[in-house]
Design a protein around this motif. Structure first.
Motif, mmCIF file in Angstrom:
data_model
loop_
_atom_site.group_PDB
_atom_site.id
_atom_site.type_symbol
_atom_site.label_atom_id
_atom_site.label_comp_id
_atom_site.label_asym_id
_atom_site.label_seq_id
_atom_site.Cartn_x
_atom_site.Cartn_y
_atom_site.Cartn_z
ATOM 1 N N GLY A 271 11.385 69.912 -2.546
ATOM 2 C CA GLY A 271 11.045 70.089 -3.672
ATOM 3 C C GLY A 271 9.806 68.851 -3.878
ATOM 4 N N ALA A 272 9.612 67.840 -3.205
ATOM 5 C CA ALA A 272 8.800 66.820 -3.343
ATOM 6 C C ALA A 272 7.316 67.723 -2.540
ATOM 7 C CB ALA A 272 9.206 65.510 -2.400
ATOM 8 N N TRP A 273 7.596 68.374 -1.602
ATOM 9 C CA TRP A 273 6.438 68.859 -1.100
ATOM 10 C C TRP A 273 5.942 70.056 -1.911
ATOM 11 C CZ3 TRP A 273 2.926 66.981 2.052
ATOM 12 C CH2 TRP A 273 3.274 65.921 2.706
ATOM 13 N N VAL A 274 7.040 70.778 -2.496
ATOM 14 C CA VAL A 274 6.185 71.813 -3.357
ATOM 15 C C VAL A 274 5.480 71.302 -4.531
ATOM 16 C CG1 VAL A 274 7.062 73.635 -5.134
ATOM 17 C CG2 VAL A 274 8.173 73.505 -2.816
ATOM 18 N N ALA A 275 5.910 70.176 -4.983
ATOM 19 C CA ALA A 275 5.471 69.297 -6.259
ATOM 20 C C ALA A 275 3.980 69.213 -5.544
ATOM 21 C CB ALA A 275 6.086 68.378 -6.645
ATOM 22 N N ALA A 276 3.728 68.415 -4.446
ATOM 23 C CA ALA A 276 2.505 68.054 -3.727
ATOM 24 C C ALA A 276 1.618 69.176 -3.838
ATOM 25 C CB ALA A 276 2.886 67.466 -2.432
ATOM 26 N N PHE A 277 2.108 70.488 -3.243
ATOM 27 C CA PHE A 277 1.406 71.498 -2.949
ATOM 28 C C PHE A 277 0.782 71.906 -4.420
ATOM 29 C CE2 PHE A 277 1.188 76.082 -3.500
ATOM 30 C CZ PHE A 277 -0.013 76.357 -2.675
ATOM 31 N N VAL A 278 1.704 72.222 -5.369
ATOM 32 C CA VAL A 278 1.160 72.505 -6.861
ATOM 33 C C VAL A 278 0.147 71.624 -7.371
ATOM 34 C CG1 VAL A 278 1.969 72.991 -9.234
ATOM 35 C CG2 VAL A 278 2.987 73.957 -7.079
ATOM 36 N N ILE A 279 0.435 70.164 -7.157
ATOM 37 C CA ILE A 279 -0.419 69.208 -7.888
ATOM 38 C C ILE A 279 -1.836 69.235 -7.265
ATOM 39 C CG2 ILE A 279 -0.697 66.632 -8.229
ATOM 40 C CD1 ILE A 279 2.314 66.926 -9.176
ATOM 41 N N ALA A 280 -1.836 69.378 -5.840
ATOM 42 C CA ALA A 280 -3.156 69.278 -5.188
ATOM 43 C C ALA A 280 -3.806 70.506 -5.270
ATOM 44 C CB ALA A 280 -2.727 69.148 -3.666
ATOM 45 N N ASP A 281 -3.213 71.670 -5.201
ATOM 46 C CA ASP A 281 -3.752 72.944 -5.616
ATOM 47 C C ASP A 281 -4.270 72.822 -6.874
ATOM 48 O OD1 ASP A 281 -4.390 75.669 -5.066
ATOM 49 O OD2 ASP A 281 -2.930 76.371 -6.420
ATOM 50 N N HIS A 282 -3.831 72.286 -7.943
ATOM 51 C CA HIS A 282 -4.389 72.306 -9.441
ATOM 52 C C HIS A 282 -5.663 71.263 -9.338
ATOM 53 C CE1 HIS A 282 -4.843 72.244 -13.720
ATOM 54 N NE2 HIS A 282 -4.797 70.608 -13.445
ATOM 55 N N ALA A 283 -5.453 70.199 -8.787
ATOM 56 C CA ALA A 283 -6.450 69.263 -8.694
ATOM 57 C C ALA A 283 -7.847 69.774 -7.904
ATOM 58 C CB ALA A 283 -6.199 67.884 -7.969
ATOM 59 N N TRP A 284 -7.648 70.359 -6.728
ATOM 60 C CA TRP A 284 -8.730 70.658 -5.988
ATOM 61 C C TRP A 284 -9.111 72.004 -5.976
ATOM 62 C CZ3 TRP A 284 -5.856 67.172 -1.894
ATOM 63 C CH2 TRP A 284 -6.425 66.062 -1.875
ATOM 64 N N PHE A 285 -8.323 72.934 -6.444
ATOM 65 C CA PHE A 285 -8.483 74.492 -6.340
ATOM 66 C C PHE A 285 -8.352 75.293 -7.529
ATOM 67 C CE2 PHE A 285 -7.220 73.169 -2.008
ATOM 68 C CZ PHE A 285 -8.450 73.422 -1.378
ATOM 69 N N ASP A 286 -7.921 74.519 -8.594
ATOM 70 C CA ASP A 286 -7.783 75.121 -9.748
ATOM 71 C C ASP A 286 -6.364 76.129 -9.978
ATOM 72 O OD1 ASP A 286 -10.056 73.835 -11.504
ATOM 73 O OD2 ASP A 286 -11.136 75.319 -10.663
ATOM 74 N N GLY A 287 -5.446 75.725 -9.181
ATOM 75 C CA GLY A 287 -4.213 76.549 -9.092
ATOM 76 C C GLY A 287 -4.234 77.814 -8.493
ATOM 77 N N VAL A 288 -5.269 78.340 -7.689
ATOM 78 C CA VAL A 288 -5.312 79.500 -7.249
ATOM 79 C C VAL A 288 -4.482 79.632 -6.331
ATOM 80 C CG1 VAL A 288 -7.117 79.270 -5.447
ATOM 81 C CG2 VAL A 288 -7.081 81.454 -6.636
ATOM 82 N N HIS A 289 -4.112 78.839 -5.529
ATOM 83 C CA HIS A 289 -3.074 79.124 -4.319
ATOM 84 C C HIS A 289 -1.563 79.006 -4.967
ATOM 85 C CE1 HIS A 289 -6.537 77.709 -2.366
ATOM 86 N NE2 HIS A 289 -6.291 78.519 -1.220
ATOM 87 N N THR A 290 -1.543 78.537 -5.750
ATOM 88 C CA THR A 290 -0.214 78.401 -6.546
ATOM 89 C C THR A 290 0.108 79.903 -7.236
ATOM 90 O OG1 THR A 290 -0.219 76.194 -6.865
ATOM 91 C CG2 THR A 290 1.491 77.326 -8.469
ATOM 92 N N LEU A 291 -0.859 80.518 -7.915
ATOM 93 C CA LEU A 291 -0.968 81.764 -8.485
ATOM 94 C C LEU A 291 -0.568 82.676 -7.105
ATOM 95 C CD1 LEU A 291 -3.464 81.820 -11.102
ATOM 96 C CD2 LEU A 291 -1.036 81.524 -11.298
ATOM 97 N N TYR A 292 -1.392 82.761 -6.188
ATOM 98 C CA TYR A 292 -1.159 83.672 -4.716
ATOM 99 C C TYR A 292 0.297 83.382 -4.461
ATOM 100 C CZ TYR A 292 -6.087 84.378 -4.536
ATOM 101 O OH TYR A 292 -7.473 84.690 -4.594
ATOM 102 N N ALA A 293 0.802 82.255 -4.540
ATOM 103 C CA ALA A 293 2.148 82.016 -3.828
ATOM 104 C C ALA A 293 3.180 82.741 -4.939
ATOM 105 C CB ALA A 293 2.539 80.474 -3.803
ATOM 106 N N ILE A 294 2.955 82.431 -6.128
ATOM 107 C CA ILE A 294 3.972 83.100 -7.136
ATOM 108 C C ILE A 294 3.849 84.660 -6.945
ATOM 109 C CG2 ILE A 294 4.319 83.570 -9.524
ATOM 110 C CD1 ILE A 294 3.486 80.541 -10.136
ATOM 111 N N ASN A 295 2.688 85.179 -7.209
ATOM 112 C CA ASN A 295 2.615 86.481 -6.838
ATOM 113 C C ASN A 295 2.992 87.268 -5.585
ATOM 114 O OD1 ASN A 295 1.308 87.052 -9.349
ATOM 115 N ND2 ASN A 295 -0.812 86.718 -8.404
ATOM 116 N N TYR A 296 3.160 86.437 -4.350
ATOM 117 C CA TYR A 296 3.734 86.913 -3.167
ATOM 118 C C TYR A 296 5.217 86.816 -3.224
ATOM 119 C CZ TYR A 296 5.423 86.675 1.449
ATOM 120 O OH TYR A 296 6.073 87.054 2.867
ATOM 121 N N VAL A 297 5.876 85.733 -4.111
ATOM 122 C CA VAL A 297 7.162 85.901 -4.220
ATOM 123 C C VAL A 297 7.761 86.718 -5.124
ATOM 124 C CG1 VAL A 297 9.186 84.451 -5.194
ATOM 125 C CG2 VAL A 297 7.453 83.291 -3.801
#
Length: 186
Positions: free
Chosen positions: A142-168
């Motif tokens: 859970g901590a690392w998922v939060a780190a991934f989402v926050i870092a993705d939002h800060a550095w890449f505007d959340g695009v990788h989080t959207l890719y991960a959600i679409n993959y799931v």
């Protein structure tokens, strides 16, 4: 209480979160040294509520206060996080304080599911999910998922989080859960 290894792992995740937020706020300084410093202080803060209880000035190194008392007080860590976040870029101590507070807060979140609980405001509160040292993988993940989402939002505007959600969503398990009427990512 999560295990020592879990607190170290979640401390690294908190350090990554702090580094991403400091970089996003533009408070990293020249060569992004502040970002690196926030990462290091987040790692230190991940175990801080426990080692701050030890009386290092004595030979026996016993606790100088009760475990999960003042050093685990949620309101204090939240106040430090709030002050340091709002002081980013204007105070030289804000970056290390922010990283340290992120780590300390992550420590409290890792201890919260334990029956002993954490004193958030005045009294202890527990999610009462499992005993100490159990289910550490859930806390670390859970901590690392939060780190991934926050870092993705800060550095890449959340695009990788959207890719991960679409993959799931594309997995066969997702379609099966939807047919079964169970809650899924939308």
């Amino acid at each position: 209480m999560a295990s020592s290894k879990a607190h170290h792992a979640t401390g690294w995740a908190a350090g990554c979160i702090a580094a991403a937020i400091v970089a996003h706020a533009g408070a990293g300084g020249p060569w992004h040294l502040g970002t690196l410093f926030a990462l290091c202080m987040g790692v230190c803060g991940g175990t801080a509520p426990d080692w701050m209880e030890v009386a290092w000035w004595t030979r026996k190194k016993r606790l100088w206060i009760a475990h999960r008392s003042l050093t685990h007080w949620g309101l204090g860590w939240l106040a430090a996080l709030y002050w340091s976040y709002h002081a980013l870029g204007s105070n030289v101590y804000a970056v290390p304080a922010f990283g340290f507070a992120c780590g300390g807060l992550m420590h409290l979140l890792a201890d919260w599911p334990n029956p002993l609980g954490v004193p958030w405001i005045a009294t202890r509160h527990s999610l009462n999910l499992w005993n100490s040292g159990r289910c550490d993988l859930i806390i670390v993940a859970g901590a690392w998922v939060a780190a991934f989402v926050i870092a993705d939002h800060a550095w890449f505007d959340g695009v990788h989080t959207l890719y991960a959600i679409n993959y799931v969503k594309s997995l066969p398990l997702h379609a099966w859960l939807m047919r079964a009427g169970l809650p899924v990512l939308s």
